[in-house]
Write an enzyme that holds these catalytic residues in place. Structure first.
Site, PDB file in Angstrom:
ATOM      1  NE  ARG A  47      43.400 -54.768 -21.628  1.00 60.15           N
ATOM      2  CZ  ARG A  47      42.751 -54.527 -20.485  1.00 60.15           C
ATOM      3  NH1 ARG A  47      41.989 -55.455 -19.956  1.00 60.15           N
ATOM      4  NH2 ARG A  47      42.862 -53.378 -19.883  1.00 60.15           N
ATOM      5  CB  VAL A  48      46.401 -59.843 -19.470  1.00 61.02           C
ATOM      6  CG1 VAL A  48      46.296 -59.882 -17.952  1.00 61.02           C
ATOM      7  CG2 VAL A  48      46.166 -61.242 -20.045  1.00 61.02           C
ATOM      8  N   GLY A  49      44.617 -57.175 -18.486  1.00 59.43           N
ATOM      9  CA  GLY A  49      44.653 -55.870 -17.817  1.00 59.43           C
ATOM     10  C   GLY A  49      45.423 -55.910 -16.503  1.00 59.43           C
ATOM     11  CB  THR A 109      36.796 -54.564 -12.607  1.00 54.96           C
ATOM     12  OG1 THR A 109      37.225 -54.645 -13.952  1.00 54.96           O
ATOM     13  CG2 THR A 109      37.717 -55.344 -11.720  1.00 54.96           C
ATOM     14  N   GLY A 163      39.429 -49.774 -13.602  1.00 55.91           N
ATOM     15  CA  GLY A 163      39.586 -48.694 -14.578  1.00 55.91           C
ATOM     16  C   GLY A 163      40.379 -49.165 -15.779  1.00 55.91           C
TER      17      GLY A 163
HETATM   18  N1  ASP Z   1      40.840 -52.808 -14.902  1.00 55.64           N
HETATM   19  C1  ASP Z   1      40.139 -53.723 -15.746  1.00 55.64           C
HETATM   20  C2  ASP Z   1      41.005 -54.045 -16.919  1.00 55.64           C
HETATM   21  O1  ASP Z   1      41.665 -53.177 -17.431  1.00 55.64           O
HETATM   22  C3  ASP Z   1      38.833 -53.186 -16.258  1.00 55.64           C
HETATM   23  C4  ASP Z   1      37.976 -52.482 -15.256  1.00 55.64           C
HETATM   24  O2  ASP Z   1      38.376 -52.264 -14.129  1.00 55.64           O
HETATM   25  O3  ASP Z   1      36.854 -52.133 -15.606  1.00 55.64           O
HETATM   26  O4  ASP Z   1      40.988 -55.164 -17.371  1.00 55.64           O
END
Ligand code: ASP
Length: 340
Positions: free
Chosen positions: A234-236, A206, A258
């Protein structure tokens, strides 16, 4: 006969009293987030940090050419943000432009080069927030918006909502005349191989940016393709205000990266701000507590970048590395990939 005493308020004094009373009634509530005033930049310091994701980033498993390419991209993005801030740009503009640059690079998991979901498609999430009035905008699950961070900003300025998802967000982007792009634009063969190489080790990457501008305003933004092999819409954490992205002029601006589910459960970005506001922690202590005493015990992996209202910069992560960079008005200019 006793003379009746008459107290006369001199008319000038009366006028002064009326003026004082009417002025104090017009004041905004003291707990409202403060808006910096004036159009010309004050001599306040500025500061910027950005990230390109956290994960199993070590010199052993990152080829030197790739490490160099990533370092170069981070440096260019940092230089862009640094020079914008030095010439008095607004925090929100800097966050948007820096993230657009990173979204356009296939090296990061955002915009072009986003990871692939279980169904072999790419979908993206992004959020932006300004600390002066807690204004926020976000999009999630978008598939055809070239720069999701700009769509998030359009939501902030041009809609009564905070978070738009999927086809609705695309329809809005079209109305806003933002640039759309076909699936081929986002495709990156290395990301495709990540999906094929099996899906047990979700890749991170990200991008995010936090800024204190010369007007004393904080801003934060985050943009992502999510996690490889994600399913079921799915949404992060990235587009969730308070989870992966947060800014408040009273405390700090935060962008996380993360394993998003953990950041959502902990409302981690807001937690850093709350630790500062309600427990009196410094920015650095608040970041360390959030990552090492809250995220780690829960089993979550990742990191964050942060800046506070006085221009302190901080990053913290519990992964072997995090792509990160920072700069300020005093000449700091630093890019790092691995843990120290
Ligand atoms: N935090 C992002 C998510 O969970 C992924 C990432 O930061 O690499 O969608």
């Amino acid at each position: 006969m006793e003379k009746k005493q008459v107290f006369r308020i001199p008319s000038l004094l009366l006028l002064a009293l009326v003026l004082i009373l009417t002025q104090s009634c017009g004041k905004t509530a003291p707990d409202a987030p403060t808006r910096a005033t004036g159009e010309s930049p004050s001599p306040l310091p500025y500061a910027i940090a950005l990230h390109g994701g956290a994960g199993n980033i070590t010199p052993e498993n990152l080829a030197p050419e790739k490490a160099q390419a990533i370092r170069h991209e981070l440096e260019l993005a940092l230089r862009l943000g640094d020079s914008m801030l030095a010439s008095g740009a607004r925090g929100l503009d800097v966050v948007e432009q820096v993230i657009r640059r990173l979204e356009d690079s296939p090296l990061f998991n955002a915009g072009r080069g986003s990871v692939f979901a279980h169904d072999g498609r790419q979908s993206m999430d992004a959020a932006i927030m300004e600390g002066r009035d807690l204004g926020a905008g976000a999009v999630a699950g978008v598939t055809d918006i070239r720069n999701p961070i700009s769509a998030a900003r359009a939501v902030l300025h041009n809609s009564p909502h905070v978070l738009l998802v999927g086809p609705g967000a695309s329809e809005f982007a079209r109305l806003m005349e933002l640039e759309l792009a076909p699936p081929e634009y986002f495709f990156d063969s290395a990301r495709w191989d990540d999906l094929q190489r099996l899906r047990q080790d979700p890749k991170m990457g990200t991008v995010g940016c936090v800024v204190l501008d010369q007007f004393g305003n904080l801003a934060a933004g985050t943009s992502t393709g999510g996690m490889t092999d994600k399913r079921f819409g799915r949404v992060g954490d990235s587009p969730i205000i308070g989870a992966g992205t947060y800014a408040n002029n009273a405390s700090c601006a935060i962008s996380c990266t993360g394993h998003g589910e953990y950041f959502i459960r902990l409302a981690l970005a807001k937690e850093v701000s709350a630790l500062m506001l309600h427990a009196g922690l410094s920015l650095d202590s608040a970041c360390q507590v959030a990552i090492h005493q809250q995220l780690s015990p829960l089993g979550g992996q990742g990191g964050l970048i942060a800046v506070d209202k006085s221009g302190q910069l901080c990053w913290s992560f519990n992964t072997p590395g995090m792509f990160r960079a920072r700069a300020n008005a005093e000449g700091l200019f630093e890019v790092q990939l691995f843990a120290p």
